[in-house]
Design a protein around this motif. Structure first.
Motif, PDB file in Angstrom:
ATOM      1  N   LYS A 188      15.558  67.788  37.741  1.00 37.05           N
ATOM      2  CA  LYS A 188      14.162  68.213  37.610  1.00 37.05           C
ATOM      3  C   LYS A 188      13.684  68.852  38.925  1.00 37.05           C
ATOM      4  O   LYS A 188      12.951  69.843  38.926  1.00 37.05           O
ATOM      5  N   THR A 189      14.134  68.288  40.035  1.00 40.47           N
ATOM      6  CA  THR A 189      13.729  68.827  41.340  1.00 40.47           C
ATOM      7  C   THR A 189      14.212  70.271  41.481  1.00 40.47           C
ATOM      8  O   THR A 189      13.466  71.157  41.912  1.00 40.47           O
ATOM      9  N   GLU A 190      15.464  70.527  41.105  1.00 40.91           N
ATOM     10  CA  GLU A 190      15.978  71.901  41.259  1.00 40.91           C
ATOM     11  C   GLU A 190      15.230  72.851  40.337  1.00 40.91           C
ATOM     12  O   GLU A 190      14.962  73.998  40.703  1.00 40.91           O
ATOM     13  N   ARG A 191      14.829  72.369  39.157  1.00 40.77           N
ATOM     14  CA  ARG A 191      14.008  73.219  38.260  1.00 40.77           C
ATOM     15  C   ARG A 191      12.658  73.512  38.909  1.00 40.77           C
ATOM     16  O   ARG A 191      12.169  74.630  38.883  1.00 40.77           O
ATOM     17  N   ASP A 192      12.079  72.493  39.524  1.00 37.77           N
ATOM     18  CA  ASP A 192      10.781  72.692  40.191  1.00 37.77           C
ATOM     19  C   ASP A 192      10.911  73.671  41.371  1.00 37.77           C
ATOM     20  O   ASP A 192      10.019  74.477  41.616  1.00 37.77           O
ATOM     21  N   ILE A 235       5.581  70.812  47.088  1.00 39.34           N
ATOM     22  CA  ILE A 235       6.369  70.524  45.883  1.00 39.34           C
ATOM     23  C   ILE A 235       6.542  69.009  45.804  1.00 39.34           C
ATOM     24  O   ILE A 235       7.078  68.389  46.732  1.00 39.34           O
ATOM     25  N   ARG A 236       6.074  68.427  44.708  1.00 36.26           N
ATOM     26  CA  ARG A 236       6.167  66.966  44.583  1.00 36.26           C
ATOM     27  C   ARG A 236       7.513  66.591  43.971  1.00 36.26           C
ATOM     28  O   ARG A 236       7.823  66.987  42.854  1.00 36.26           O
ATOM     29  N   VAL A 237       8.295  65.842  44.712  1.00 35.01           N
ATOM     30  CA  VAL A 237       9.616  65.436  44.216  1.00 35.01           C
ATOM     31  C   VAL A 237       9.701  63.925  43.996  1.00 35.01           C
ATOM     32  O   VAL A 237      10.575  63.451  43.264  1.00 35.01           O
ATOM     33  N   GLN A 253      12.070  61.874  41.024  1.00 40.38           N
ATOM     34  CA  GLN A 253      12.160  62.484  39.696  1.00 40.38           C
ATOM     35  C   GLN A 253      13.574  62.948  39.334  1.00 40.38           C
ATOM     36  O   GLN A 253      13.801  63.420  38.226  1.00 40.38           O
ATOM     37  N   SER A 299      13.021  76.136  41.520  1.00 40.17           N
ATOM     38  CA  SER A 299      13.145  77.487  40.929  1.00 40.17           C
ATOM     39  C   SER A 299      11.776  78.004  40.492  1.00 40.17           C
ATOM     40  O   SER A 299      11.435  79.166  40.743  1.00 40.17           O
ATOM     41  N   ASN A 300      11.011  77.131  39.854  1.00 44.01           N
ATOM     42  CA  ASN A 300       9.672  77.559  39.404  1.00 44.01           C
ATOM     43  C   ASN A 300       8.779  77.910  40.599  1.00 44.01           C
ATOM     44  O   ASN A 300       8.035  78.893  40.567  1.00 44.01           O
ATOM     45  N   ALA A 301       8.864  77.098  41.654  1.00 44.04           N
ATOM     46  CA  ALA A 301       8.052  77.381  42.852  1.00 44.04           C
ATOM     47  C   ALA A 301       8.492  78.701  43.476  1.00 44.04           C
ATOM     48  O   ALA A 301       7.661  79.506  43.922  1.00 44.04           O
TER      49      ALA A 301
END
Ligand code: SF4
Length: 289
Positions: free
Chosen positions: A49-53, A20-22, A45, A55-57
């Motif tokens: 945005k990181t917490e959204r990423d 996961i790229r943060v 980022q 969740s998506n991951a």
């Protein structure tokens, strides 16, 4: 956020991890041999945005147990940011076992011992640090930010907190003139640091680096192997997995210290005596690094 401006970098050992790229870039970006992030300013980022990423991951890979937070030097982020991210990962991924990051020595040193221990409790696991060389003169020549002493301290403090250090060194970084000093000093620093993982890569200069533009002459194939042999000869490691299997290496090597040291030396001696190594040029170079 970061688009596809460059290839995402991750250590070979993290091939099976969820990446996961943060953040992006290197906060130093000054080493003359390194073209990884040239022209890319260091950026985080942001937590939203990181917490959204995350969740998506999690929606795609809810059973992930190993996560690598990319890209360069995520350890540079503040302790509070790292703690918040790790808490979020622990809450989401019920099987989480380990989270790993790239870490410059300076970024480790900026954390207190208590902070390092807290990050370990939250399953921060392996810190990938480029030592490159233990030779102070070589480090200065290539404009590495940290001194050898600082990187020893960073490695020792991280491991005392229970984190695992994975350290990279660069064969050929000192050129022909300081090749053996570089090898010997690097072994001494590694002996003080006792990293659990050690990777030796061969320096292959790329056109986007100051080193290349300044006409740095890569060591010959023979000298690179002789340098690696000199380094291994000096290593007194108590519990280290060693790899020199990156595509830049002339022959792939791996083993565990201390038990495989003599076998590694014998392999390198056989190669040096084989007459097959190019003594005039770096030999065949990899297509991509
Ligand atoms: S080698 Fe590491 S610390 Fe140096 S500029 Fe490259 S990414 Fe940054």
């Amino acid at each position: 956020m970061f688009g596809n401006s460059h290839t995402l970098f991750r250590p070979p050992a993290e091939a099976d991890s969820l990446i996961i790229r943060v953040a992006d870039g290197c906060p130093w970006n000054g080493c003359t041999f390194c073209g990884m992030y040239k022209g890319i300013p260091y950026k985080f980022q942001g937590l939203e945005k990181t917490e959204r990423d995350f969740s998506n991951a999690w929606k795609k890979y809810p059973a992930a147990s190993r996560i690598f937070l990319a890209d360069g030097d995520v350890m540079h982020l503040s302790f509070q940011t790292l703690e918040t991210m790790l808490i979020a990962l622990n809450e989401k991924f019920s099987r989480l076992a380990r989270v790993s990051v790239y870490a410059n020595g300076n970024s480790i040193l900026a954390k207190t011992d208590d902070e390092l221990r807290r990050l370990k409790e939250l399953k921060l696991h392996t810190l990938y640090m480029g030592l490159e060389s233990g030779d102070s003169e070589t480090l200065r020549a290539v404009n590495k930010r940290e001194s050898a002493e600082e990187m020893i301290e960073a490695g020792q403090r991280a491991q005392a907190a229970g984190l695992r250090m994975s350290v990279m060194v660069l064969i050929g970084l000192a050129g022909k003139e300081r090749s053996l000093e570089h090898a010997r000093a690097t072994a001494i620093v590694l002996n003080k640091m006792q990293p659990r993982l050690l990777s030796a890569l061969r320096l292959v200069t790329t056109p986007n680096t100051p080193l290349y533009k300044n006409g740095f002459k890569m060591v010959t194939e023979y000298d690179a192997v002789a340098e690696l042999r000199e380094m291994i000869q000096g290593l007194e490691l108590e519990q280290t997995v060693f790899r020199a299997d990156h595509s830049s290496n002339i022959v792939p090597l791996e083993g565990r210290f201390p038990k495989d040291k003599e076998r590694l030396l014998a392999q390198l001696d056989a190669l040096l005596n084989s007459g097959q190594l190019d003594r005039n040029s770096p030999g065949r170079l990899p297509w991509s690094l």
